[in-house]
Design an enzyme around this catalytic site. Structure first.
Site, PDB file in Angstrom:
ATOM      1  N   HIS A   1       0.946  -1.178  -0.071  1.00 52.22           N
ATOM      2  CA  HIS A   1      -0.038   0.074  -0.036  1.00 52.22           C
ATOM      3  C   HIS A   1       0.843   1.350  -0.010  1.00 52.22           C
ATOM      4  O   HIS A   1       0.636   2.331  -0.934  1.00 52.22           O
ATOM      5  CB  HIS A   1      -0.917  -0.072   1.117  1.00 52.22           C
ATOM      6  CG  HIS A   1      -1.943   1.159   1.413  1.00 52.22           C
ATOM      7  ND1 HIS A   1      -3.124   1.114   0.891  1.00 52.22           N
ATOM      8  CD2 HIS A   1      -1.725   2.554   1.946  1.00 52.22           C
ATOM      9  CE1 HIS A   1      -3.713   2.059   1.173  1.00 52.22           C
ATOM     10  NE2 HIS A   1      -2.850   3.062   1.719  1.00 52.22           N
ATOM     11  N   GLU A   2       1.793   1.098   1.001  1.00 54.55           N
ATOM     12  CA  GLU A   2       2.639   2.470   0.967  1.00 54.55           C
ATOM     13  C   GLU A   2       3.469   2.600  -0.139  1.00 54.55           C
ATOM     14  O   GLU A   2       3.740   3.700  -0.432  1.00 54.55           O
ATOM     15  CB  GLU A   2       3.389   2.506   2.295  1.00 54.55           C
ATOM     16  CG  GLU A   2       2.565   2.539   3.585  1.00 54.55           C
ATOM     17  CD  GLU A   2       1.433   3.525   3.799  1.00 54.55           C
ATOM     18  OE1 GLU A   2       1.564   4.553   2.960  1.00 54.55           O
ATOM     19  OE2 GLU A   2       0.593   3.425   4.428  1.00 54.55           O
TER      20      GLU A   2
HETATM   21 ZN    ZN Z   1      -3.288   5.039   1.803  1.00 57.89          ZN
END
Ligand code: ZN
Length: 507
Positions: free
Chosen positions: A267-268
């Site tokens: 995600h990051e």
């Molecule tokens: Zn996010």
């Protein structure tokens, strides 16, 4: 002063402010990662000092004069030119920060600082009445903010605009209504299915050092540049794009649960790929900054879910995962693992929700925020309204406010209008992925890339269509240009049906 001189001075000032804000970003990152506990007092002073300098620069009346000197000139005649886009967004930011009376800004800072502390205690003690007066003050001040900023149709538009410039209540309402209508029956059908994944395969001993090496390898495969970024550990994971050549991402490792850190890193990494591929020459100006929170979240969700929870991705990574964790995954077949990382199950907590049910958590918050801001819903009635709508949308009884309306930090810091950007991100992600697959030769061709551990063509498509534009276009226009269509829930709903239909034997 000519329009060209005024524009050059605006850009110089914006870049200076960009450098100043990047200093605060490094200090903020350090605070969340390595700063010793006793450094907190000085760090607060440092950040407050920099915030004061930044606010003074951003609201300097000279900026208003420079903007006026450029607006209406030939320099900005072409609305897609560098100058026109920069001036449009600098004007938006300048107006927003100068329309808010200093007294209101200070009052908001004071009230939300107290509200965050009260929220933490109220959440821990399941004591909504203790938080209620704080939230009432926050809502009242946010309504004043909307009045000060100005809006058409609904005061919520003024708040939404801070996070998703150009989006409106009317559009978002329509998108959410269609999404909810399609999601509720799909999630019911999945719940009624006799097929259930075995999530215990993810809840075994996954040594942290190996998790770290594995997650870094996946981030690097996606294209995260470790010479221009870092991955560190923190309590609340985030991505901080400091500036060109420096983007920090963080995660949190759980030695007994594989998914937490791994999908968090994917995600990051999605956020970071956006930051690392913004045009460096425009750093500090709107053209060098991300378009909106919704578009930012589309990048993280695309890599985390559309790619990272896909069959093709695991076709490449699962054999490597088994080599890395031979004990935890002994005797675990591909299909069992794949089903486990794609479990859909209504649950109480938004941040733990799967990619299908997640958006119903957001739809609920959006509805309630609209009521709070319009005045149709009193803060005192919030827990009851929450629990009733939660039952209708997700089919679960909410046992207490800790796991109900007190679960998120956002309202305590005044982040009303923020939640919708999470779901807009999921919808943009599905629509962009679908367009990228078409442009790159179709689903089979892109899956063939992923199953070889190759993601370069996808990353290049995203850079070409999203990253490099910065804020040249608003989110809706960026989406239309990249995908040929305005934002719609349809690609996301199709994606869910195609993925979960076979897994759960529904639809
Ligand atoms: Zn996010």
């Amino acid at each position: 002063m000519t329009a060209a001189d005024a524009y050059a001075e605006l850009v110089r000032r914006a870049k200076e402010l960009g450098v100043l804000n990047s200093c605060a970003a490094v200090l903020g990152w350090d605070q969340q990662t390595y700063m010793p506990t006793h450094g907190v007092g000085l760090r607060g002073d440092q950040l407050a000092f920099l915030a004061g300098l930044a606010h003074a620069k951003a609201t300097d009346p000279k900026v208003g004069e420079l903007l006026a000197a450029v607006e209406g000139s030939d320099l900005v005649a072409d609305p897609e030119s560098d100058a026109a886009a920069n001036v449009r967004e600098l004007r938006r930011g300048y107006d927003r920060s100068t329309k808010l009376p200093t007294a209101l800004v200070e009052e908001l800072a004071r009230v939300t600082t107290a509200a965050q502390q009260a929220w933490q205690q109220a959440k821990a003690a399941n004591d909504f009445p203790a938080f209620r007066p704080h939230l009432e003050k926050v809502v009242a001040l946010k309504r004043q903010e909307a009045q000060a900023v100005g809006y058409a149709d609904h005061p919520y538009n003024a708040l939404l605009d801070e996070y998703e410039p150009g989006a409106t209540v009317a559009e978002v309402r329509e998108v959410f209504a269609g999404l909810t209508r399609d999601l509720v029956p799909l999630i019911r059908a999945i719940g009624a299915s006799g097929k259930k994944p075995d999530r215990s395969v993810l809840e075994r001993d996954y040594p942290v050092e190996r998790q770290k090496v594995f997650a870094e390898a996946a981030a690097a495969a996606f294209g995260f540049d470790f010479a221009a970024g870092r991955l560190d550990t923190t309590a609340h994971p985030f991505c901080s794009g400091v500036g060109p050549g420096d983007c920090r991402i963080t995660t949190r490792y759980n030695p007994r649960f594989f998914s937490e850190a791994f999908f968090g890193v994917l995600h990051e990494t999605g956020h970071a790929l956006y930051e690392q591929n913004l045009p460096a020459e425009h750093f500090g100006t709107p053209l060098g900054a991300a378009c909106s929170l919704g578009i930012h979240e589309s990048q993280s969700r695309l890599w985390e879910n559309q790619v990272g929870r896909g069959r093709a991705f695991w076709g490449h990574f699962f054999p490597r995962l088994r080599q890395t964790f031979p004990t935890a995954l002994a005797g675990v077949e591909f299909d069992r693992f794949y089903f486990a990382v794609n479990e859909v199950r209504p649950s109480l907590i938004r941040v733990e929700a799967d990619e299908a049910t997640y958006n119903l958590h957001v739809a609920l918050r959006f509805e309630l925020e609209l009521g709070l801001v319009s005045g149709d819903l009193a803060v005192a009635d919030l827990p009851g309204a929450w629990n009733e709508r939660f039952k209708a949308l997700l089919g679960l009884d909410v046992p207490d406010d800790t796991r109900g309306c007190l679960q998120d930090i956002h309202w305590s810091f005044g982040g009303i209008g923020y939640f919708p950007t999470y779901t807009l991100g999921n919808l943009y992600a599905a629509q962009l992925m679908s367009a990228a697959r078409r442009a790159l030769g179709g689903t089979d061709a892109t899956d063939a890339d992923f199953s070889r551990g190759e993601f370069g063509r996808l990353k290049s498509w995203l850079t070409e269509n999203i990253h490099r534009h910065g804020q040249r276009f608003r989110a809706g226009e960026l989406c239309r240009r990249a995908t040929g269509e305005p934002l719609s829930a349809r690609p996301f709903v199709s994606y869910l049906n195609e993925k979960f239909g076979p897994l759960y034997g529904v639809c």
